[in-house]
Write a protein that holds these residues in place. Structure first.
Motif, PDB file in Angstrom:
ATOM      1  N   CYS A  56       0.819  -1.221   0.000  1.00  0.00           N
ATOM      2  CA  CYS A  56       0.000   0.000   0.000  1.00  0.00           C
ATOM      3  C   CYS A  56       0.852   1.270   0.000  1.00  0.00           C
ATOM      4  CB  CYS A  56      -0.964  -0.013   1.177  1.00  0.00           C
ATOM      5  SG  CYS A  56      -0.614  -1.231   2.398  1.00  0.00           S
ATOM      6  N   TYR A  89       0.586  -7.034   5.687  1.00  0.00           N
ATOM      7  CA  TYR A  89       0.458  -8.427   5.273  1.00  0.00           C
ATOM      8  C   TYR A  89       1.730  -9.229   5.484  1.00  0.00           C
ATOM      9  CZ  TYR A  89      -3.859  -6.914   2.924  1.00  0.00           C
ATOM     10  OH  TYR A  89      -5.096  -6.405   2.645  1.00  0.00           O
ATOM     11  N   CYS A 124       0.046   2.775   4.918  1.00  0.00           N
ATOM     12  CA  CYS A 124      -0.463   1.576   5.561  1.00  0.00           C
ATOM     13  C   CYS A 124      -0.742   1.861   7.039  1.00  0.00           C
ATOM     14  CB  CYS A 124       0.507   0.412   5.374  1.00  0.00           C
ATOM     15  SG  CYS A 124      -0.268  -1.218   5.637  1.00  0.00           S
ATOM     16  N   ASP A 125      -1.474   0.958   7.665  1.00  0.00           N
ATOM     17  CA  ASP A 125      -2.056   1.216   8.990  1.00  0.00           C
ATOM     18  C   ASP A 125      -1.097   1.843   9.999  1.00  0.00           C
ATOM     19  OD1 ASP A 125      -3.929  -0.334   7.698  1.00  0.00           O
ATOM     20  OD2 ASP A 125      -4.327  -1.631   9.407  1.00  0.00           O
ATOM     21  N   HIS A 196      -4.080   2.425  -0.223  1.00  0.00           N
ATOM     22  CA  HIS A 196      -4.351   1.631   0.981  1.00  0.00           C
ATOM     23  C   HIS A 196      -5.762   1.072   0.933  1.00  0.00           C
ATOM     24  CE1 HIS A 196      -6.699   4.941   2.697  1.00  0.00           C
ATOM     25  NE2 HIS A 196      -5.691   5.768   2.490  1.00  0.00           N
ATOM     26  N   CYS A 197      -6.056   0.174   1.869  1.00  0.00           N
ATOM     27  CA  CYS A 197      -7.376  -0.454   1.929  1.00  0.00           C
ATOM     28  C   CYS A 197      -8.456   0.629   1.887  1.00  0.00           C
ATOM     29  CB  CYS A 197      -7.508  -1.280   3.202  1.00  0.00           C
ATOM     30  SG  CYS A 197      -6.383  -2.683   3.263  1.00  0.00           S
ATOM     31  N   ALA A 203      -6.043   2.335   7.971  1.00  0.00           N
ATOM     32  CA  ALA A 203      -5.313   3.255   7.094  1.00  0.00           C
ATOM     33  C   ALA A 203      -6.184   4.442   6.716  1.00  0.00           C
ATOM     34  CB  ALA A 203      -4.847   2.510   5.847  1.00  0.00           C
TER      35      ALA A 203
HETATM   36 FE1  FES Z   1      -1.894  -1.626   4.073  1.00  0.00          FE
HETATM   37 FE2  FES Z   1      -4.573  -2.291   4.392  1.00  0.00          FE
HETATM   38  S1  FES Z   1      -2.819  -3.601   4.226  1.00  0.00           S
HETATM   39  S2  FES Z   1      -3.625  -0.359   4.230  1.00  0.00           S
END
Ligand code: FES
Length: 575
Positions: A56, A89, A124-125, A196-197, A203
């Protein structure tokens, strides 16, 4: 130096007769820069968490190029540098184990180098909170630019969000309702663009927190990564940071108590991730601001949930962008915000959102006709969580928000993996699944294990939600009646360690209670007989982590990284 301007930080590196001053000029020339490129200009760091290990964040080099264009246009001198990256991940046991380490990398990279201002690139988160924690501690002028959400995914005519719908279809696979081939087809299309998600996971939530805190520019939360406006936003940030250096506009001037209250209101209005509570608490702690869990709870009680977005609702980040974006959400709840709060634009939050409009009332409701008159998150207390616990009530099953059930206890994540699908497991749909030893010290690193898988034999009977509770976290993309962040954690002597299989547990979200229905004297007796956990690490970063990490209600930062941290070292578990 221009007449009248205060001395810039970078001058201490470059305007010195010492040999290393001379060498620093030589080092820039070695990279091909002429003196015209940098002499007398503010040095702008581009703090980049780009990594091919973090899918991401993999487009952030492109955004860095856009930031550089902006910096050059405004008369600054951009220098890009890498920091640690935390990919959800890939990293084991969990990115959360490394958030504080990345924040130290960010802080010390800024502090140690000749930087007058910084643009923070994450997505990312954990990268976004780590960037903000480090920048808050370094307190050099800074703008946050996140990578933007992915485009919507689709499969067989259904719009899907990563990774809320991965989790949902995983349950369907386990229940035998889709095939392995379906599952493989889904994998091909669930992430179809950079970014990102694109549900309201952690995120997206943290990108929105940056914008509502005033440290990210308007549009940061929702302009899709693949939209050309994302690069233009980054270019603008590059121009703006140069002015912020001249204005000496630092994180400490932006990230005030009022700014954090604005962010918490926003968190509740958007149905944001439970993880944001931990991250906001940690960022605030770097500035000496306490954000106790009960303050999150109080603000939830008086903030309407107005965004209809997965995992709490129906839509995706691209829909929010088209509906007017986070700025429109903020305008809708502006009566609850400190509109005078300063932002990186040089204007107040209220000035930024004055022209914002909602274009789709299905996506962004009015504050008068919200999805729910209360916010998305609820803070619980009770005999099972003396220091608090959290539930995302907006994504829970309404009929389970008040529920009593028998405890089915799992001692660890491995125990869950081994037993949850055992046909002989004594479990009923109205039981409460309990996981312990999954907190900051116990796991270690407080992984996202809180979304406990439902037992296969119940899935096959059509059960799709149960009350689950743990001292773990839960992914912001997950859903269900899941209580997380139980504090103190079991490995720190919390009452979760005293739960026995068959004990009755009562969850009462309207009353904000989580109780173990066992006599308090019996709970104390059981805890006194529970041996302390064996340490996970003998050396290295993990050893340091488990000695210094704070509990969930304190943000899981290291005790020595909070503002005034040295004074708090009496809490060091090594003493
Ligand atoms: Fe990186 Fe969801 S895995 S924002």
């Amino acid at each position: 130096m221009q007449a009248g301007r205060a001395e810039r930080r970078s001058q201490a590196w470059f305007d010195t007769p010492e040999l290393y001053g001379w060498l620093r000029h030589a080092a820039l020339k070695a990279q091909g820069f002429t003196e015209d490129a940098y002499l007398g200009k503010p040095v702008i760091g581009i703090c980049n968490s780009w990594s091919e290990l973090t899918h991401c964040n993999v487009h952030l080099r492109g955004l860095a190029a856009a930031v550089k264009r902006g910096v050059w246009q405004a008369g600054g001198f951009p220098l890009e540098f890498p920091v640690m990256s935390l990919g959800e991940y890939n990293m084991r046991p969990t990115t959360m184990l490394y958030r504080n380490l990345m924040s130290m990398d960010v802080e010390e990279s800024i502090r140690a180098n000749p930087l007058d201002g910084v643009v923070l690139l994450g997505g990312c988160d954990k990268t976004t909170p780590a960037l903000l924690m480090g920048a808050a501690s370094a307190d050099v002028p800074a703008i946050l630019v996140t990578g933007g959400p992915q485009l919507k995914a689709a499969w067989r005519g259904e719009e899907l969000g990563s990774c809320t719908d991965c989790r949902r279809y995983r349950q369907e696979l386990r229940a035998g309702r889709i095939t392995e081939q379906d599952w493989a087809d889904l994998q091909d299309g669930i992430i179809r663009s950079p970014g990102h998600c694109m549900v309201m996971g952690t995120a997206s939530t943290m990108a929105a927190m940056g914008e509502s805190l005033g440290i990210a520019p308007p549009g940061n939360a929702d302009v899709p990564a693949a939209d050309s406006r994302r690069a233009r936003l980054a270019e603008s940030a590059g121009r703006r940071i140069v002015d912020m250096v001249d204005e000496d506009l630092r994180p400490s001037a932006l990230l005030t108590v009022n700014a954090f209250e604005n962010a918490i209101r926003t968190l509740h209005a958007i149905g944001g991730s439970t993880n944001a509570v931990i991250h906001l608490t940690a960022i605030a702690g770097r500035l000496g601001i306490d954000l106790p869990p009960d303050r999150f709870g109080e603000l939830s009680d008086t903030t309407p949930l107005i965004l209809d977005m997965k995992p709490s609702g129906r839509f995706l980040m691209e829909d929010l962008f088209n509906a007017g974006g986070l700025q429109a959400v903020l305008r809708e709840i502006s009566h609850l915000l400190y509109e005078e709060a300063p932002t990186v634009t040089g204007r107040s939050l209220g000035q930024n959102i004055a022209a914002a409009r909602v274009h789709d009332r299905e996506v962004v409701r009015t504050a008068r006709q919200p999805m729910d008159p209360q916010g998305g998150l609820a803070v619980l207390r009770g005999s099972l969580a003396p220091d608090g616990a959290l539930i995302r009530q907006s994504s829970a099953s309404p009929e389970l928000l008040t529920h009593s059930g028998r405890a089915v206890v799992f001692e660890s994540h491995d125990d869950v993996e081994e037993r949850v699908d055992d046909p002989g497991l004594d479990v009923r749909p109205d039981d409460v699944l309990v996981l312990r030893n999954a907190g900051p010290i116990g796991a270690p690193g407080m992984p996202e294990w809180g979304f406990l898988p439902l037992p296969k034999k119940l899935l096959e009977r059509g059960v799709r939600d149960m009350v689950r509770l743990s001292d773990a976290r839960m992914s912001g993309t997950a859903f269900g009646t899941v209580v997380v962040h139980v504090a103190p954690e079991s490995a720190a002597g919390g009452p979760l360690a005293a739960v026995r299989g068959g004990d009755m547990i009562r969850l009462d979200v309207p009353a904000r209670r989580l109780d173990l229905l066992v006599d308090r004297g019996e709970i104390r007796r059981r805890l006194s007989e529970t041996p302390p956990p064996s340490p996970h690490y003998e050396r290295g970063y993990g050893w340091m982590f488990t000695r210094h990490v704070l509990q969930a209600n304190e943000g899981c930062d290291f005790n020595f990284l909070r503002a005034g941290g040295a004074a708090e070292l009496s809490g060091d578990r090594s003493t």
